[in-house]
Design a protein around this motif. Structure first.
Motif, PDB file in Angstrom:
ATOM      1  N   GLY A  77     -10.658  -4.274  -0.406  1.00  0.00           N
ATOM      2  CA  GLY A  77     -10.237  -4.315   0.974  1.00  0.00           C
ATOM      3  C   GLY A  77     -10.348  -5.425   1.814  1.00  0.00           C
ATOM      4  O   GLY A  77     -10.498  -5.310   3.083  1.00  0.00           O
ATOM      5  N   LYS A  78     -10.802  -6.484   1.305  1.00  0.00           N
ATOM      6  CA  LYS A  78     -11.080  -7.821   2.154  1.00  0.00           C
ATOM      7  C   LYS A  78      -9.762  -8.228   2.777  1.00  0.00           C
ATOM      8  O   LYS A  78      -9.834  -9.200   3.401  1.00  0.00           O
ATOM      9  CB  LYS A  78     -11.758  -8.608   0.936  1.00  0.00           C
ATOM     10  N   HIS A  79      -8.701  -7.884   2.508  1.00  0.00           N
ATOM     11  CA  HIS A  79      -7.458  -8.430   3.064  1.00  0.00           C
ATOM     12  C   HIS A  79      -6.583  -7.398   3.522  1.00  0.00           C
ATOM     13  O   HIS A  79      -5.334  -7.356   3.462  1.00  0.00           O
ATOM     14  CB  HIS A  79      -6.677  -9.269   2.073  1.00  0.00           C
ATOM     15  N   LYS A  80      -7.249  -6.168   3.896  1.00  0.00           N
ATOM     16  CA  LYS A  80      -6.233  -5.243   4.602  1.00  0.00           C
ATOM     17  C   LYS A  80      -5.390  -5.566   5.739  1.00  0.00           C
ATOM     18  O   LYS A  80      -4.329  -4.925   5.976  1.00  0.00           O
ATOM     19  CB  LYS A  80      -7.432  -4.151   5.121  1.00  0.00           C
ATOM     20  N   GLU A  81      -5.962  -6.613   6.616  1.00  0.00           N
ATOM     21  CA  GLU A  81      -4.908  -6.925   7.858  1.00  0.00           C
ATOM     22  C   GLU A  81      -3.869  -7.373   7.350  1.00  0.00           C
ATOM     23  O   GLU A  81      -2.835  -7.347   7.573  1.00  0.00           O
ATOM     24  CB  GLU A  81      -5.893  -7.703   8.702  1.00  0.00           C
ATOM     25  N   GLU A  82      -3.893  -8.442   6.208  1.00  0.00           N
ATOM     26  CA  GLU A  82      -2.906  -9.031   5.773  1.00  0.00           C
ATOM     27  C   GLU A  82      -2.100  -8.103   4.928  1.00  0.00           C
ATOM     28  O   GLU A  82      -0.537  -8.139   4.924  1.00  0.00           O
ATOM     29  CB  GLU A  82      -3.295 -10.411   4.709  1.00  0.00           C
ATOM     30  N   ALA A  83      -2.261  -7.196   4.220  1.00  0.00           N
ATOM     31  CA  ALA A  83      -1.842  -6.282   3.472  1.00  0.00           C
ATOM     32  C   ALA A  83      -0.990  -5.388   4.286  1.00  0.00           C
ATOM     33  O   ALA A  83       0.150  -4.942   3.991  1.00  0.00           O
ATOM     34  CB  ALA A  83      -2.807  -5.514   2.338  1.00  0.00           C
ATOM     35  N   ALA A  84      -1.594  -4.899   5.398  1.00  0.00           N
ATOM     36  CA  ALA A  84      -0.845  -4.062   6.315  1.00  0.00           C
ATOM     37  C   ALA A  84       0.511  -4.747   6.836  1.00  0.00           C
ATOM     38  O   ALA A  84       1.046  -3.892   7.368  1.00  0.00           O
ATOM     39  CB  ALA A  84      -1.733  -3.750   7.492  1.00  0.00           C
ATOM     40  N   GLY A  85       0.591  -6.012   6.773  1.00  0.00           N
ATOM     41  CA  GLY A  85       1.601  -6.621   7.244  1.00  0.00           C
ATOM     42  C   GLY A  85       2.782  -6.951   6.189  1.00  0.00           C
ATOM     43  O   GLY A  85       4.032  -7.420   6.446  1.00  0.00           O
ATOM     44  N   ILE A  86       2.654  -6.212   5.038  1.00  0.00           N
ATOM     45  CA  ILE A  86       3.711  -6.548   3.826  1.00  0.00           C
ATOM     46  C   ILE A  86       4.186  -5.309   3.388  1.00  0.00           C
ATOM     47  O   ILE A  86       3.372  -4.513   2.899  1.00  0.00           O
ATOM     48  CB  ILE A  86       2.687  -7.383   2.920  1.00  0.00           C
ATOM     49  N   THR A  87       5.481  -5.074   3.540  1.00  0.00           N
ATOM     50  CA  THR A  87       6.099  -3.789   3.221  1.00  0.00           C
ATOM     51  C   THR A  87       6.439  -3.704   1.798  1.00  0.00           C
ATOM     52  O   THR A  87       7.610  -4.788   1.679  1.00  0.00           O
ATOM     53  CB  THR A  87       6.950  -3.478   4.333  1.00  0.00           C
ATOM     54  N   LEU A  88       6.274  -2.914   1.197  1.00  0.00           N
ATOM     55  CA  LEU A  88       6.743  -3.030  -0.372  1.00  0.00           C
ATOM     56  C   LEU A  88       7.675  -1.661  -0.605  1.00  0.00           C
ATOM     57  O   LEU A  88       7.678  -0.765   0.020  1.00  0.00           O
ATOM     58  CB  LEU A  88       5.555  -2.638  -1.454  1.00  0.00           C
ATOM     59  N   VAL A  89       8.802  -1.984  -1.219  1.00  0.00           N
ATOM     60  CA  VAL A  89       9.882  -0.923  -1.566  1.00  0.00           C
ATOM     61  C   VAL A  89      10.273  -0.882  -2.708  1.00  0.00           C
ATOM     62  O   VAL A  89      10.074  -1.970  -3.396  1.00  0.00           O
ATOM     63  CB  VAL A  89      11.128  -1.331  -0.502  1.00  0.00           C
ATOM     64  N   SER A  90      10.982   0.156  -3.416  1.00  0.00           N
ATOM     65  CA  SER A  90      11.352   0.334  -4.625  1.00  0.00           C
ATOM     66  C   SER A  90      12.451   1.587  -4.639  1.00  0.00           C
ATOM     67  O   SER A  90      12.216   2.209  -3.787  1.00  0.00           O
ATOM     68  CB  SER A  90      10.423   0.873  -5.548  1.00  0.00           C
ATOM     69  N   ALA A  91      13.329   1.706  -5.637  1.00  0.00           N
ATOM     70  CA  ALA A  91      14.001   2.933  -5.813  1.00  0.00           C
ATOM     71  C   ALA A  91      13.266   3.597  -7.173  1.00  0.00           C
ATOM     72  O   ALA A  91      12.914   2.798  -7.799  1.00  0.00           O
ATOM     73  CB  ALA A  91      15.490   2.274  -6.221  1.00  0.00           C
ATOM     74  N   THR A  92      13.422   4.635  -7.372  1.00  0.00           N
ATOM     75  CA  THR A  92      12.835   5.499  -8.126  1.00  0.00           C
ATOM     76  C   THR A  92      13.493   6.844  -8.424  1.00  0.00           C
ATOM     77  O   THR A  92      14.446   7.294  -7.698  1.00  0.00           O
ATOM     78  CB  THR A  92      11.231   5.694  -7.578  1.00  0.00           C
ATOM     79  N   ARG A 111      -3.820   2.646  -1.562  1.00  0.00           N
ATOM     80  CA  ARG A 111      -5.131   2.244  -1.706  1.00  0.00           C
ATOM     81  C   ARG A 111      -5.272   0.750  -1.468  1.00  0.00           C
ATOM     82  O   ARG A 111      -6.515   0.314  -0.982  1.00  0.00           O
ATOM     83  CB  ARG A 111      -5.101   2.237  -3.511  1.00  0.00           C
ATOM     84  N   PHE A 112      -4.118   0.106  -1.291  1.00  0.00           N
ATOM     85  CA  PHE A 112      -4.261  -1.258  -1.231  1.00  0.00           C
ATOM     86  C   PHE A 112      -4.062  -1.884   0.588  1.00  0.00           C
ATOM     87  O   PHE A 112      -3.869  -2.908   0.803  1.00  0.00           O
ATOM     88  CB  PHE A 112      -3.536  -2.301  -1.862  1.00  0.00           C
ATOM     89  N   GLY A 113      -3.591  -0.647   1.131  1.00  0.00           N
ATOM     90  CA  GLY A 113      -3.322  -0.965   2.501  1.00  0.00           C
ATOM     91  C   GLY A 113      -1.981  -1.473   3.017  1.00  0.00           C
ATOM     92  O   GLY A 113      -1.787  -1.886   4.108  1.00  0.00           O
ATOM     93  N   ALA A 114      -1.087  -1.447   2.049  1.00  0.00           N
ATOM     94  CA  ALA A 114       0.391  -1.924   2.375  1.00  0.00           C
ATOM     95  C   ALA A 114       1.397  -0.738   2.751  1.00  0.00           C
ATOM     96  O   ALA A 114       1.288   0.398   2.217  1.00  0.00           O
ATOM     97  CB  ALA A 114       0.878  -2.744   1.220  1.00  0.00           C
TER      98      ALA A 114
END
Length: 397
Positions: A112-127, A141-144
């Motif tokens: 959680g040391k980079h939660k602020e940065e992670a919150a601005g990175i959107t991850l996407v996928s098809a499944t 878990r990682f805040g994204a």
């Protein structure tokens, strides 16, 4: 056995493996080691069971059957927990490092040391369900933020499981490959990051990381066995699981690595067709298979690099073998451990049993009474309604 597994409808082609170093080059030993070091530190990590099906092995006259039960993995129900979440974490590491101008550690993001940065990175996928669930779990878990694209026939139960982990789920018309295309195009338009288990031209690092995560499962298997299996039956799909497992087994056992048999639904046989053609070949899906996680028409080119050097056989199975295999695991022969498995988990088991009931196919696959066969039980019950319906079919018979 409770039910017959006729080999009628099972297709097989032998494959002349090409020589090369893909098992070391596509996913390096260092990549497997880095993934293992990270994933084994995650809260909730524990090795999954390697179940020995001794009574079934005796019934079909092979020496041993080892079934790696991935149902308990991180409470997510499938081996995909090792791939999507880890690949997502690696995307966050690369992007946060780029933004900060310095290398950040995986452990710092995890803690959680980079939660602020992670919150601005959107991850996407098809499944089809399991990969997306893993990515959603990792993002939580990682805040994204997380967006998951699913096709028309993905069950609502699987969709709801991803929503419960905080993902935005976008359902589209069309099949899995259509959902992959839309995820790619919308990510590009919006500056999001695709975390896929399949590769395409110009996109290979996240799929490498996905496969590296699967090495944790293989390491657990090798730690539990005294000697290499003679065969490993691996589910198809886009080829990511098969390639990751085959490469890790080759790295561990060298020339003693088991014979690799790729098994797919006859309704989604892109790797079988690739084996016939000797190159990655698309398969036009006309009807969805019960094995939802294997309903893929486009092989991963990255995975094919490994499979063209490691796979000795390609097999397809008809739909009517799937439900009996699920029931046989859940209500096994006396002395064997019951396993509640999902539909995509039993492809290898169904093919193995069918092959041992067809003398010609057994000979073609090198299966005799000395065979020690490894099966990857890739998922537990990831859709309770589908599992209940399969079990009720036997009760009603």
């Amino acid at each position: 056995m409770h039910e017959r597994f006729p080999a009628t409808g099972v297709r097989h082609i032998p494959y002349e493996r090409r020589s090369g170093d893909a098992s070391e080059r596509v996913i390096s030993r260092e990549a497997f080691a880095t993934a293992t070091a990270e994933i084994t530190q995650w809260e909730g990590y524990a090795p999954t069971p390697l179940v020995t099906l001794s009574a079934l092995a005796k019934e079909i006259d092979v020496a041993d059957i080892y079934y790696k039960d991935e149902g308990p993995r991180f409470g997510l129900g499938s081996f995909k927990a090792l791939g999507g979440a880890y690949a997502g974490l690696r995307v966050l590491q690369r992007e946060i490092s780029r933004k900060l101008g310095r290398e950040v550690a995986l452990a710092d993001i995890r803690n959680g040391k980079h939660k602020e940065e992670a919150a601005g990175i959107t991850l996407v996928s098809a499944t089809d369900g399991n990969h997306g669930r893993s990515l959603a779990w990792g993002c939580q878990r990682f805040g994204a933020p997380c967006k998951i694209y699913i096709h028309a026939l993905v069950s609502e139960g699987r969709a709801e499981a991803m929503r419960a982990l905080g993902a935005e789920v976008i359902r589209i018309e069309g099949d899995y490959d259509d959902s992959v295309d839309l995820a790619k195009s919308e990510a590009q338009e919006n500056g999001w990051f695709v975390v896929s288990d399949t590769s395409w031209e110009g996109y290979s690092q996240p799929p490498r990381d996905v496969k590296a995560g699967y090495g944790v499962m293989v390491q657990e298997i090798c730690d539990a066995l005294d000697a290499a299996p003679t065969h490993v039956f691996l589910q198809g799909g886009v080829g990511g699981l098969a390639a990751g497992v085959a490469a890790a087994l080759r790295q561990h056992y060298g020339e003693d690595a088991p014979r690799v048999v790729i098994v797919e639904p006859e309704l989604a046989a892109c790797l079988f067709e690739s084996g016939k053609a000797g190159k990655p070949t698309a398969f036009a899906i006309q009807e969805e298979t019960l094995m939802a996680g294997l309903s893929c028409g486009e092989p991963s080119e990255l995975a094919w690099e490994i499979l063209t050097e490691e796979a000795s056989d390609f097999v397809t199975i008809p739909e009517e073998l799937v439900a009996p295999a699920v029931r046989l695991l859940a209500r096994p022969l006396a002395g064997d451990t019951p396993v509640e498995a999902g539909e995509s988990a039993v492809a290898g088991l169904a093919a193995l049993i069918a092959a041992r009931q067809d003398e010609t196919l057994a000979v073609d696959l090198g299966l005799d009474m000395s065979a020690r066969v490894l099966l990857i039980g890739s998922e537990g019950v990831t859709d309770a309604a589908i599992f209940a319906r399969i079990m009720e079919e036997q009760d009603a018979a």
